[in-house]
Enzyme design. Structure first.
Site, PDB file in Angstrom:
ATOM      1  N   CYS A 131       2.860   2.616   9.078  1.00  0.00           N
ATOM      2  CA  CYS A 131       2.577   1.957   7.796  1.00  0.00           C
ATOM      3  C   CYS A 131       3.849   1.243   7.333  1.00  0.00           C
ATOM      4  O   CYS A 131       4.398   1.509   6.275  1.00  0.00           O
ATOM      5  CB  CYS A 131       2.120   3.002   6.772  1.00  0.00           C
ATOM      6  SG  CYS A 131       1.379   2.260   5.319  1.00  0.00           S
ATOM      7  N   GLU A 155      19.870  13.944   5.962  1.00  0.00           N
ATOM      8  CA  GLU A 155      19.237  13.232   4.846  1.00  0.00           C
ATOM      9  C   GLU A 155      20.237  12.342   4.106  1.00  0.00           C
ATOM     10  O   GLU A 155      19.910  11.241   3.701  1.00  0.00           O
ATOM     11  CB  GLU A 155      18.593  14.219   3.858  1.00  0.00           C
ATOM     12  CG  GLU A 155      17.349  14.901   4.395  1.00  0.00           C
ATOM     13  CD  GLU A 155      16.211  13.926   4.680  1.00  0.00           C
ATOM     14  OE1 GLU A 155      16.213  12.803   4.147  1.00  0.00           O
ATOM     15  OE2 GLU A 155      15.320  14.293   5.460  1.00  0.00           O
ATOM     16  N   CYS A 191      -3.630   3.912  12.785  1.00  0.00           N
ATOM     17  CA  CYS A 191      -3.214   4.857  11.741  1.00  0.00           C
ATOM     18  C   CYS A 191      -4.107   6.104  11.720  1.00  0.00           C
ATOM     19  O   CYS A 191      -5.338   5.991  11.668  1.00  0.00           O
ATOM     20  CB  CYS A 191      -3.264   4.151  10.386  1.00  0.00           C
ATOM     21  SG  CYS A 191      -2.862   5.264   9.041  1.00  0.00           S
ATOM     22  N   CYS A 204      -7.740   5.763   3.520  1.00  0.00           N
ATOM     23  CA  CYS A 204      -6.890   4.726   2.916  1.00  0.00           C
ATOM     24  C   CYS A 204      -7.714   3.702   2.134  1.00  0.00           C
ATOM     25  O   CYS A 204      -8.508   2.954   2.705  1.00  0.00           O
ATOM     26  CB  CYS A 204      -6.076   4.032   4.012  1.00  0.00           C
ATOM     27  SG  CYS A 204      -4.995   2.761   3.356  1.00  0.00           S
ATOM     28  N   CYS A 256      -2.566  -0.681  11.113  1.00  0.00           N
ATOM     29  CA  CYS A 256      -3.658   0.115  10.535  1.00  0.00           C
ATOM     30  C   CYS A 256      -4.631   0.598  11.608  1.00  0.00           C
ATOM     31  O   CYS A 256      -5.180   1.694  11.500  1.00  0.00           O
ATOM     32  CB  CYS A 256      -4.404  -0.704   9.489  1.00  0.00           C
ATOM     33  SG  CYS A 256      -3.353  -1.150   8.100  1.00  0.00           S
TER      34      CYS A 256
HETATM   35 FE1  SF4 Z   1      -0.929   2.288   5.915  1.00  0.00          FE
HETATM   36 FE2  SF4 Z   1      -3.459   2.534   5.155  1.00  0.00          FE
HETATM   37 FE3  SF4 Z   1      -2.838   0.903   7.141  1.00  0.00          FE
HETATM   38 FE4  SF4 Z   1      -2.667   3.551   7.438  1.00  0.00          FE
HETATM   39  S1  SF4 Z   1      -4.516   2.360   7.096  1.00  0.00           S
HETATM   40  S2  SF4 Z   1      -1.194   2.010   8.119  1.00  0.00           S
HETATM   41  S3  SF4 Z   1      -1.990   4.181   5.434  1.00  0.00           S
HETATM   42  S4  SF4 Z   1      -2.225   0.695   5.021  1.00  0.00           S
END
Ligand code: SF4
Length: 438
Positions: free
Chosen positions: A239, A58, A249, A255, A246
């Site tokens: 993201c 970290e 995702c 989201c 997205c």
């Molecule tokens: Fe990021 Fe929302 Fe796109 Fe997922 S859907 S990559 S959380 S902006």
């Protein structure tokens, strides 16, 4: 107490929180990157060593990319596999009488501290060198004051270990010791701001506090370390800041930014618009409203950054013939605090802006004279070129000169430590990336 934020900026439905945890962890199990500290944290039976490994990773990952860190981490863990090994490195030297800035119980002297030197050498190239030093200081504290036992909770880690802030404490406690506590780093800030359309300045204390509250609500109770790593991994690989993926995702159905982008061109839909209360502390500011060309990257927003400060530094590569005929170069050690603390460099001198070249040479010649105890002719300095190096907050220009010396030179021992090195020795020394460019 400040008014609670409107519901759209929160995760208030337990069923949604459950679903988000499930989807994110399933994705993490399928897609996570193989990283050496993850493997160690998952298999190492010794809890203190797990904590130490995650801590080292970290600290190295602060402001540095994962791909760069892996090699440094492996070398570090090979050299100092345990807290005790790292702490011992400096103790042995101090017992031998070579005091250094890490050994407060011995007077600081000009003898080079080998352990500090080793830490710096291993760290060179990672940047932000004081991190390595602080890690060593903290290891000594754990061994001498805590009987070698790492604190197990985020609160204790932050309280007892120098250089461990809220994020690092949360990461170590959740990953190494299974504490259900959040860990909010830059990646997590971005993901959370997008998930909940938080458009207020994400570096402001009020917003940061809200994000921590949210992370503490969301973290999975049975797999907190994996959940935190999954959220960071999502920010690092899906993201991402500029062109988030997205479509791929795993949490897009949770989201708000994604919903808002999808419905952006349709007639206003109540739950994807700004709160409409005008003074919502978490919405996009009225002065810089939603920009449909940016889509989800409307979030997060940050207050404008200060431009980096411009600095000019004259530096001189002094060269002599070594005893075996190979060229040698003079390097000197920087002060033990401030920028590039304790690292080695060619003799260098910060310059005022807009100084004429002739003046630059004269000032550099005076500076070199102080090192060598004999006059240096400004005209003898050969201009080589300029090297630009960008530190996070400084735009540094090195004005590079060289000077070949005949005969022996007696360096003034009252000045900072200095030594002559061959080219190979130079590269193996604790020198910064900027000096390697020079
Ligand atoms: Fe990021 Fe929302 Fe796109 Fe997922 S859907 S990559 S959380 S902006």
């Amino acid at each position: 107490a400040p008014a609670p934020p409107p519901g759209r900026h929160l995760f208030s439905e337990p069923a949604e929180v459950e679903a988000l945890r499930r989807n994110l962890l399933a994705w993490y199990d399928r897609c996570k990157r193989d990283l050496p500290w993850r493997a160690l944290a998952a298999t190492e039976p010794d809890a203190d060593r797990r904590g130490y490994a995650v801590w080292v990773s970290e600290i190295m990952l602060q402001q540095t990319q994962v791909a760069t860190v892996i090699d440094y981490y492996n070398r570090w863990m090979q050299k100092w596999p345990t807290l005790q090994a790292l702490a011992r490195a400096s103790l042995e030297v101090s017992v031998a009488g070579a005091g250094c800035s890490l050994c407060p119980w011995l007077s600081v002297n000009t003898v080079l501290c080998l352990s500090e030197q080793e830490v710096n050498e291993l760290w060179a190239g990672l940047g932000y060198y004081s991190r390595g030093k602080r890690l060593q200081e903290a290891a000594r504290k754990v061994v001498s004051e805590l009987a070698g036992r790492m604190p197990r909770t985020a609160e204790e880690l932050q309280q007892l270990l120098p250089g461990v802030g809220r994020y690092t404490a949360g990461a170590i406690a959740s990953i190494s010791y299974g504490q259900a506590t959040g860990a909010v780093d830059g990646n997590v800030i971005r993901v959370l701001c997008r998930l909940r359309c938080i458009g207020a300045d994400s570096s402001s204390p009020a917003v940061v506090d809200r994000l921590w509250d949210m992370a503490n609500v969301l973290v999975d109770r049975s797999r907190p370390g994996d959940f935190n790593q999954a959220l960071m991994e999502l920010g690092a690989t899906v993201c991402v800041p500029k062109a988030p993926l997205c479509g791929e995702c795993p949490v897009k159905q949770h989201c708000q930014a994604w919903r808002r982008k999808l419905f952006g061109k349709a007639p206003p839909v109540p739950d994807v618009e700004d709160c409409g209360v005008g003074d919502c502390p978490l919405c996009l500011p009225a002065t810089e409203p939603w920009d449909s060309s940016l889509g989800v990257t409307n979030f997060p927003r940050k207050a404008a950054k200060k431009p980096p400060r411009a600095m000019r530094t004259a530096t001189c590569v002094l060269e002599r013939r070594g005893c075996h005929g190979a060229p040698e170069y003079l390097i000197v050690q920087r002060p033990s605090s401030g920028l590039l603390a304790g690292l080695w460099e060619f003799p260098s001198l910060p310059l005022a802006q807009d100084l004429q070249e002739e003046k630059e040479r004269e000032q550099l010649a005076d500076h070199l004279q102080a090192w060598m105890g004999r006059p240096v002719a400004a005209k003898g300095l050969q201009f080589i070129g300029e090297v630009i190096h960008i530190f996070s907050h400084i735009h540094q220009t090195y004005v590079v000169y060289s000077l070949h010396l005949d005969g022996d030179v007696t360096l003034d021992p009252a000045l900072s430590p200095s030594r002559w090195v061959t080219e190979d020795e130079f590269h193996a020394s604790a020198v910064s990336t900027a000096m390697k460019k020079v």
